[in-house]
Enzyme design. Structure first.
Site, short mmCIF file in Angstrom:
data_model
loop_
_atom_site.label_atom_id
_atom_site.label_comp_id
_atom_site.label_asym_id
_atom_site.label_seq_id
_atom_site.Cartn_x
_atom_site.Cartn_y
_atom_site.Cartn_z
CB ALA A 1 17.21 -11.65 0.38
CE LYS A 2 10.77 -7.07 5.61
NZ LYS A 2 11.41 -7.10 6.93
CB ALA A 3 15.39 -14.30 3.06
CE1 TYR B 1 13.48 -9.52 10.12
CE2 TYR B 1 13.64 -10.73 8.05
CZ TYR B 1 13.53 -9.54 8.74
OH TYR B 1 13.47 -8.35 8.06
#
Ligand code: PMP
Length: 296
Positions: free
Chosen positions: A158-160, A164
């Protein structure tokens, strides 16, 4: 990229179904997305008025939201149209688009079953600085202390936002130590990726890149693999140990923001941007913004 702070710009941001003045696109401090990381987003680029890989990015946005258990209150088609619309409304041609989805502030706690799913899209001018001679100097990277976690511990595809945290920590440390970026290993010590981009190496005319089994399989990465194969360049996806860097010739990063960017060194290992990197930089430019080369 200098300019006014990101909350002080002119224009409009699409926010839960309507355009609001850029400076008024706010959220409450007790938002679940802020406290517990229930936020997913995309980074998308437009070249010459065309949004590159819009469907792929929108598909990933929905997959990311679904992975975090968030039901997006719009259809994919609606968000695709909305991304096109904001470019027109803002008069942008070469731009970066940032769709973001997060849980709101109705309930404060780990459980947030009924919280509103908010959706916003911002877009801003981002010309493609296309100076191959500058980019060919290559980035200087260092190996990060943080590593990409075991895929059983996080939703790694997931680009969650939460994923980051270690990227920002690693990038800050790298920058403070005089590097451009950090390269992260995975939880087993294999080469993984940079803090916001995938990584490739070359050896004897073939491309070697880590299997994306615990990090994002970038849309640019997939595009570059495809472009390389079309050129007849062999692409080997495998586990890569850091010591192998001694035997690699070229190295580059791929990502929506960095496109295809050569790497000059990773700590004691040096690379020389060469024929494969420059070929793929050109091919990517032709694919993403075919008018740029012609206009030079
Ligand atoms: N890895 C990470 C951690 C990233 O943030 C990005 C940028 N989205 C990528 C890889 C590259 O992904 P893409 O090519 O889809 O932009």
């Amino acid at each position: 990229m200098a300019g006014p702070a990101f909350d002080q710009r002119e224009g409009y941001i699409w926010y839960n179904g309507e355009y609001v003045d850029w400076k008024d696109a706010k959220l409450h401090v007790l938002s679940h997305g802020l406290h517990y990381g229930s936020t997913v987003f995309e980074g998308v680029r437009a070249y010459g008025g065309e949004i590159f890989k819009l469907k792929e990015h929108t598909d990933r946005l929905f997959r990311s939201a679904e992975t975090l258990g968030m039901k997006v209150p719009y259809t994919k088609e609606e968000l695709i149209e909305q991304q096109k619309d904001i470019l027109k409304k803002e008069g942008l041609t070469d731009a970066y688009l940032r769709p973001v989805i997060w849980r709101g502030s109705e309930l404060m706690g780990i459980s947030a079953q009924a919280n509103r799913i908010n959706v916003a899209i911002a877009a801003w001018d981002w010309p493609s600085y296309f100076k191959p001679e500058d980019r060919l100097k290559g980035l200087r990277l260092t190996v990060a202390e943080w590593c990409r976690p075991d895929p059983r511990t996080i939703p790694c595809h997931a680009k969650a936002a939460g994923l980051y945290m270690i990227c920002t920590l690693s990038k800050h440390k790298a920058e403070n130590d005089g590097f451009n970026d950090a390269m992260m290993l995975d939880f087993e010590g294999n080469i993984a990726e940079a803090t916001g981009a995938n990584i490739f190496f070359t050896k004897d005319g073939a491309l070697h890149t880590p299997v994306p089994d615990c990090f994002l399989d970038g849309i640019t990465r997939q595009t570059v693999v495809d472009l390389a194969r079309r050129r007849g360049i062999e692409v080997i996806e495998r586990k890569i140990r850091p010591e192998e860097m001694a035997d690699f010739d070229e190295c580059f990063l791929t990502g929506t923001a960095v496109e295809v960017t050569p790497v000059a060194s990773i700590d004691k290992y040096s690379f020389k941007p060469g024929a494969i990197t420059t070929q793929l930089m050109d091919d990517y430019t032709n694919e993403a913004h075919p008018h740029a080369l012609a206009a030079e």
